[in-house]
Design a protein around this motif. Structure first.
Motif, PDB file in Angstrom:
ATOM      1  N   GLU A  96       0.814  -1.217   0.000  1.00 27.90           N
ATOM      2  CA  GLU A  96       0.000   0.000   0.000  1.00 27.90           C
ATOM      3  C   GLU A  96       0.852   1.272   0.000  1.00 27.90           C
ATOM      4  O   GLU A  96       0.342   2.363   0.225  1.00 27.90           O
ATOM      5  CB  GLU A  96      -0.922   0.026   1.241  1.00 27.90           C
ATOM      6  N   ARG A  97       2.161   1.126  -0.220  1.00 27.40           N
ATOM      7  CA  ARG A  97       3.033   2.298  -0.173  1.00 27.40           C
ATOM      8  C   ARG A  97       2.753   3.246  -1.355  1.00 27.40           C
ATOM      9  O   ARG A  97       2.369   2.811  -2.422  1.00 27.40           O
ATOM     10  CB  ARG A  97       4.501   1.857  -0.164  1.00 27.40           C
ATOM     11  N   ILE A  98       2.975   4.507  -1.107  1.00 28.37           N
ATOM     12  CA  ILE A  98       2.677   5.557  -2.096  1.00 28.37           C
ATOM     13  C   ILE A  98       3.777   5.597  -3.152  1.00 28.37           C
ATOM     14  O   ILE A  98       4.967   5.699  -2.814  1.00 28.37           O
ATOM     15  CB  ILE A  98       2.551   6.935  -1.418  1.00 28.37           C
ATOM     16  N   VAL A  99       3.389   5.517  -4.422  1.00 23.55           N
ATOM     17  CA  VAL A  99       4.343   5.601  -5.544  1.00 23.55           C
ATOM     18  C   VAL A  99       4.041   6.889  -6.307  1.00 23.55           C
ATOM     19  O   VAL A  99       2.934   7.059  -6.829  1.00 23.55           O
ATOM     20  CB  VAL A  99       4.214   4.383  -6.480  1.00 23.55           C
ATOM     21  N   LEU A 100       4.999   7.793  -6.334  1.00 27.75           N
ATOM     22  CA  LEU A 100       4.807   9.088  -7.000  1.00 27.75           C
ATOM     23  C   LEU A 100       4.973   8.932  -8.512  1.00 27.75           C
ATOM     24  O   LEU A 100       5.750   8.102  -8.987  1.00 27.75           O
ATOM     25  CB  LEU A 100       5.809  10.125  -6.472  1.00 27.75           C
ATOM     26  N   LYS A 101       4.225   9.775  -9.248  1.00 30.39           N
ATOM     27  CA  LYS A 101       4.346   9.810 -10.702  1.00 30.39           C
ATOM     28  C   LYS A 101       5.631  10.515 -11.117  1.00 30.39           C
ATOM     29  O   LYS A 101       6.240  11.227 -10.313  1.00 30.39           O
ATOM     30  CB  LYS A 101       3.141  10.530 -11.319  1.00 30.39           C
ATOM     31  N   ASP A 102       6.048  10.323 -12.369  1.00 30.57           N
ATOM     32  CA  ASP A 102       7.250  10.999 -12.889  1.00 30.57           C
ATOM     33  C   ASP A 102       7.096  12.502 -12.750  1.00 30.57           C
ATOM     34  O   ASP A 102       6.116  13.087 -13.211  1.00 30.57           O
ATOM     35  CB  ASP A 102       7.483  10.623 -14.347  1.00 30.57           C
ATOM     36  N   GLY A 103       8.066  13.151 -12.154  1.00 31.39           N
ATOM     37  CA  GLY A 103       8.042  14.609 -12.009  1.00 31.39           C
ATOM     38  C   GLY A 103       7.217  15.081 -10.830  1.00 31.39           C
ATOM     39  O   GLY A 103       7.158  16.277 -10.552  1.00 31.39           O
ATOM     40  N   GLU A 104       6.563  14.178 -10.107  1.00 33.95           N
ATOM     41  CA  GLU A 104       5.705  14.567  -8.973  1.00 33.95           C
ATOM     42  C   GLU A 104       6.512  14.512  -7.688  1.00 33.95           C
ATOM     43  O   GLU A 104       7.176  13.523  -7.389  1.00 33.95           O
ATOM     44  CB  GLU A 104       4.515  13.612  -8.888  1.00 33.95           C
ATOM     45  N   LEU A 105       6.477  15.608  -6.900  1.00 36.62           N
ATOM     46  CA  LEU A 105       7.214  15.675  -5.639  1.00 36.62           C
ATOM     47  C   LEU A 105       6.389  15.096  -4.494  1.00 36.62           C
ATOM     48  O   LEU A 105       6.893  14.357  -3.661  1.00 36.62           O
ATOM     49  CB  LEU A 105       7.600  17.121  -5.333  1.00 36.62           C
ATOM     50  N   MET A 106       5.113  15.489  -4.422  1.00 36.36           N
ATOM     51  CA  MET A 106       4.224  14.960  -3.387  1.00 36.36           C
ATOM     52  C   MET A 106       2.814  14.825  -3.953  1.00 36.36           C
ATOM     53  O   MET A 106       2.398  15.651  -4.760  1.00 36.36           O
ATOM     54  CB  MET A 106       4.206  15.860  -2.148  1.00 36.36           C
ATOM     55  N   SER A 107       2.084  13.822  -3.497  1.00 35.93           N
ATOM     56  CA  SER A 107       0.683  13.655  -3.868  1.00 35.93           C
ATOM     57  C   SER A 107      -0.192  14.437  -2.904  1.00 35.93           C
ATOM     58  O   SER A 107       0.284  14.983  -1.902  1.00 35.93           O
ATOM     59  CB  SER A 107       0.312  12.177  -3.841  1.00 35.93           C
ATOM     60  N   THR A 108      -1.496  14.478  -3.172  1.00 40.65           N
ATOM     61  CA  THR A 108      -2.435  15.183  -2.284  1.00 40.65           C
ATOM     62  C   THR A 108      -2.430  14.551  -0.899  1.00 40.65           C
ATOM     63  O   THR A 108      -2.477  15.262   0.120  1.00 40.65           O
ATOM     64  CB  THR A 108      -3.849  15.133  -2.890  1.00 40.65           C
ATOM     65  N   ASP A 109      -2.332  13.197  -0.814  1.00 39.56           N
ATOM     66  CA  ASP A 109      -2.281  12.530   0.497  1.00 39.56           C
ATOM     67  C   ASP A 109      -1.102  13.031   1.309  1.00 39.56           C
ATOM     68  O   ASP A 109      -1.233  13.367   2.503  1.00 39.56           O
ATOM     69  CB  ASP A 109      -2.143  11.008   0.298  1.00 39.56           C
ATOM     70  N   LEU A 110       0.060  13.088   0.658  1.00 35.85           N
ATOM     71  CA  LEU A 110       1.270  13.520   1.355  1.00 35.85           C
ATOM     72  C   LEU A 110       1.173  14.980   1.777  1.00 35.85           C
ATOM     73  O   LEU A 110       1.640  15.365   2.840  1.00 35.85           O
ATOM     74  CB  LEU A 110       2.486  13.297   0.446  1.00 35.85           C
ATOM     75  N   ARG A 111       0.560  15.849   0.917  1.00 36.54           N
ATOM     76  CA  ARG A 111       0.460  17.264   1.273  1.00 36.54           C
ATOM     77  C   ARG A 111      -0.391  17.454   2.531  1.00 36.54           C
ATOM     78  O   ARG A 111      -0.124  18.339   3.348  1.00 36.54           O
ATOM     79  CB  ARG A 111      -0.161  18.046   0.118  1.00 36.54           C
ATOM     80  N   ILE A 112      -1.461  16.666   2.676  1.00 37.47           N
ATOM     81  CA  ILE A 112      -2.316  16.796   3.860  1.00 37.47           C
ATOM     82  C   ILE A 112      -1.507  16.531   5.126  1.00 37.47           C
ATOM     83  O   ILE A 112      -1.532  17.313   6.090  1.00 37.47           O
ATOM     84  CB  ILE A 112      -3.506  15.833   3.755  1.00 37.47           C
ATOM     85  N   PHE A 113      -0.726  15.416   5.138  1.00 38.22           N
ATOM     86  CA  PHE A 113       0.060  15.095   6.342  1.00 38.22           C
ATOM     87  C   PHE A 113       1.268  16.005   6.478  1.00 38.22           C
ATOM     88  O   PHE A 113       1.758  16.232   7.588  1.00 38.22           O
ATOM     89  CB  PHE A 113       0.457  13.616   6.302  1.00 38.22           C
ATOM     90  N   ALA A 114       1.742  16.567   5.334  1.00 35.28           N
ATOM     91  CA  ALA A 114       2.837  17.540   5.413  1.00 35.28           C
ATOM     92  C   ALA A 114       2.356  18.793   6.132  1.00 35.28           C
ATOM     93  O   ALA A 114       3.067  19.364   6.963  1.00 35.28           O
ATOM     94  CB  ALA A 114       3.330  17.872   4.014  1.00 35.28           C
ATOM     95  N   LEU A 115       1.148  19.240   5.796  1.00 36.47           N
ATOM     96  CA  LEU A 115       0.591  20.409   6.492  1.00 36.47           C
ATOM     97  C   LEU A 115       0.388  20.124   7.978  1.00 36.47           C
ATOM     98  O   LEU A 115       0.610  21.001   8.826  1.00 36.47           O
ATOM     99  CB  LEU A 115      -0.733  20.813   5.832  1.00 36.47           C
TER     100      LEU A 115
END
Length: 555
Positions: free
Chosen positions: A478-497
């Motif tokens: 279930e680990r998060i795999v980022l797309k090419d050129g993507e730094l963070m997904s929306t899921d990651l941004r929520i927990f980053a905030l």
């Protein structure tokens, strides 16, 4: 950062959408043709001069003069009423001298045509009535009955009501039906007037068949093409297909200009449809050209048409200018409010920086006292050390984002200042269309994407291992795999905030421009993938360590 996004969204909301015209290439050709109209008119004048000079030759008979007068009349009949009328009168006088019913009838038909084209309905009726008292040769009966039909059709259009117009159309159709018996089958006149007759009788399918057949025929003259396209456009307009109606009227108008036809109705209908479509620029261009043509030819009924259309177009254009002025005033107010907001925000940030400096000094003093305290204060020292770590972590984050904020504010203020200067210059030069182009270049969506990308870059400078540490808390599949050129997904941004201290779901929703329900949905989905309970997962997220801040990049 939030005020910046709000202002950009307001700017985007105030920007009007451009009118999408499906006939752009045809309208471009039309504008060029209208601009070149004097050249076509000059060619027509030169042709008439050559025909006039041919009359000066010796050894001419009355019949050859009659033929020359007819050619000059034909050159004038849709070009200039006064001159065409003069030669029609000369033809009548000459026909009396020559004798013979054919010459007299032909001359009177030409006079009747000119009177009708100029909108002199009473005079047209008198002329046709006088002609009906003498035998009309079979060769001219098609033209004779067609003129009667046109006369009643024009009266119907001029009356434009539900009472007289209906009777006029019925009477005109009777005459046109008679005219069709005298036209050669397969000729332009036979096909066109069959189409017109069916149109007037409400048989649009049959009318369309005849007119579409003509549009496919090669070798049509410019005047025949204009006549066919203009009539066919009425059928498309009746169906509600305005794009095809406009396209046909543009073709008809171009053909009229290229053939120096000044007595035309196509350009009037075109200006009206463009006005209804919202294309005021081209509507004004067409109605001004139409008025110029009507005045040059001397068509009274066309001047009446212009008087009903022109005020509407001019009124809409003035309203558009006023609306544009109001939008510019709104932009000026918005820019002023933004500047004030930036000043206030800068003051608040500076005050917080001073408070942070005082807190750091207090912590240093407390550390010195702790080192001198006895072992009984050891537990208190550990608690203070923990608080100090948290404050230093917060200090790293604030230092990085304060620098980033001032850098972004400086760039954005420069953009706003450049936009303001450009708008003021265009206003001064009265280039209102250019202002719309400048404003359309503002892309709020792109600004938002760049803002989120900048947030990702700055956050990952502070927490370079954040993505890896979040993934370590999730199940392997279930680990998060980022797309090419993507730094963070929306899921990651929520927990980053959340790691930045923004734990209120409503605040997170406002920053990322999602609903609160969507934020809860994203958080629940990630927690369900964790190898531990949800509350423990959030505690682990908050324990992710930052690194020392580096100089803020302007990327």
């Amino acid at each position: 950062m939030k005020p910046l996004l709000v202002c950009l969204c307001l700017l985007a909301a105030l920007t009007p959408g451009a009118y999408a015209n499906t006939n752009d290439s045809l309208l471009t050709r039309l504008a060029a043709t209208i601009h070149a109209a004097p050249q076509y008119d000059a060619a027509r004048v030169k042709e008439i001069q050559q025909l006039t000079q041919a009359l000066q030759s010796d050894h001419v008979t009355d019949t050859t003069i009659f033929s020359s007068y007819e050619k000059i009349y034909e050159a004038y009949k849709v070009f200039n009423y006064d001159s065409a009328y003069t030669y029609a009168r000369r033809l009548i006088q000459l026909s009396r001298h020559i004798g013979g019913n054919n010459y007299t009838a032909a001359a009177k038909l030409k006079l009747s045509f000119i009177l009708l084209s100029a909108g002199l309905y009473k005079e047209t009726y008198d002329s046709l009535l006088a002609l009906s008292r003498q035998p009309v040769p079979d060769a001219l009966k098609g033209e004779y009955y067609t003129l009667w039909g046109r006369y009643y059709y024009d009266l119907a259009g001029y009356a434009n009501d539900n009472y007289h117009s209906v009777n006029y159309d019925i009477e005109g159709s009777k005459y046109l039906d008679s005219a069709l018996h005298y036209y050669i089958p397969g000729s332009f006149e036979a096909i066109y007037y069959n189409g017109l007759l069916n149109l007037k009788r409400g048989k649009t399918s049959e009318a369309s068949h005849y007119l579409e057949q003509l549009m496919q025929q090669p070798g049509l003259t410019a005047h025949q093409l204009a006549l066919t396209a203009s009539t066919l456009s009425a059928i498309y307009q009746g169906k509600g297909d305005m794009d095809n109606a406009i396209s046909l009227l543009i073709r008809a108008t171009v053909a009229d200009i290229e053939s120096s036809t000044k007595e035309t109705v196509a350009i009037f209908h075109l200006s009206e449809l463009l006005y209804k479509k919202g294309d005021l620029k081209h509507a004004v261009m067409c109605i001004e050209s139409a008025i110029s043509n009507a005045e040059f030819y001397g068509a009274r009924q066309r001047k009446v048409q212009a008087s009903s259309i022109l005020p509407l177009i001019e009124g809409a254009r003035i309203s558009g200018i006023e609306a544009q002025k109001n939008r510019l005033a709104n932009y000026a107010i918005l820019v002023t409010l933004l500047v004030v907001a930036l000043v206030v925000l800068a003051f608040v940030v500076l005050r917080q920086v001073k408070k942070l400096q005082l807190a750091q000094q207090a912590l240093k003093a407390a550390n010195t006292l702790q080192q001198q305290a006895n072992e009984q204060l050891g537990q208190a020292n550990r608690q203070l050390a923990l608080v100090n770590d948290e404050l230093e972590d917060a200090n790293k984050i604030k230092q990085e984002y304060i620098g980033y904020f001032f850098n972004m504010d400086s760039e954005f203020y420069g953009k706003l200042d450049k936009i303001k200067m450009t708008i003021e210059q265009k206003l001064h030069e009265r280039k209102y269309e250019d202002i719309r182009f400048v404003l359309n270049k503002i892309d709020a969506r792109k600004e938002k994407e760049e803002l989120l990308l900048s947030f990702d870059k700055i956050f990952l400078k502070l927490f370079p291992d954040f993505v890896a540490e979040v993934n370590s808390l999730l199940r392997d599949d279930e680990r998060i795999v980022l797309k090419d050129g993507e730094l963070m997904s929306t899921d990651l941004r929520i927990f980053a905030l959340m790691r930045m201290g923004v734990t209120d779901p409503e605040k997170i929703a406002q920053i990322l421009e999602y609903s609160v329900k969507t934020i809860y949905s994203y958080k629940s989905r990630i927690k369900n993938k964790a190898t531990m309970p949800g509350d423990v997962f959030e505690e682990k997220i908050m324990q992710v360590k930052s690194v020392s801040p580096r100089p803020v990049s302007s990327e």
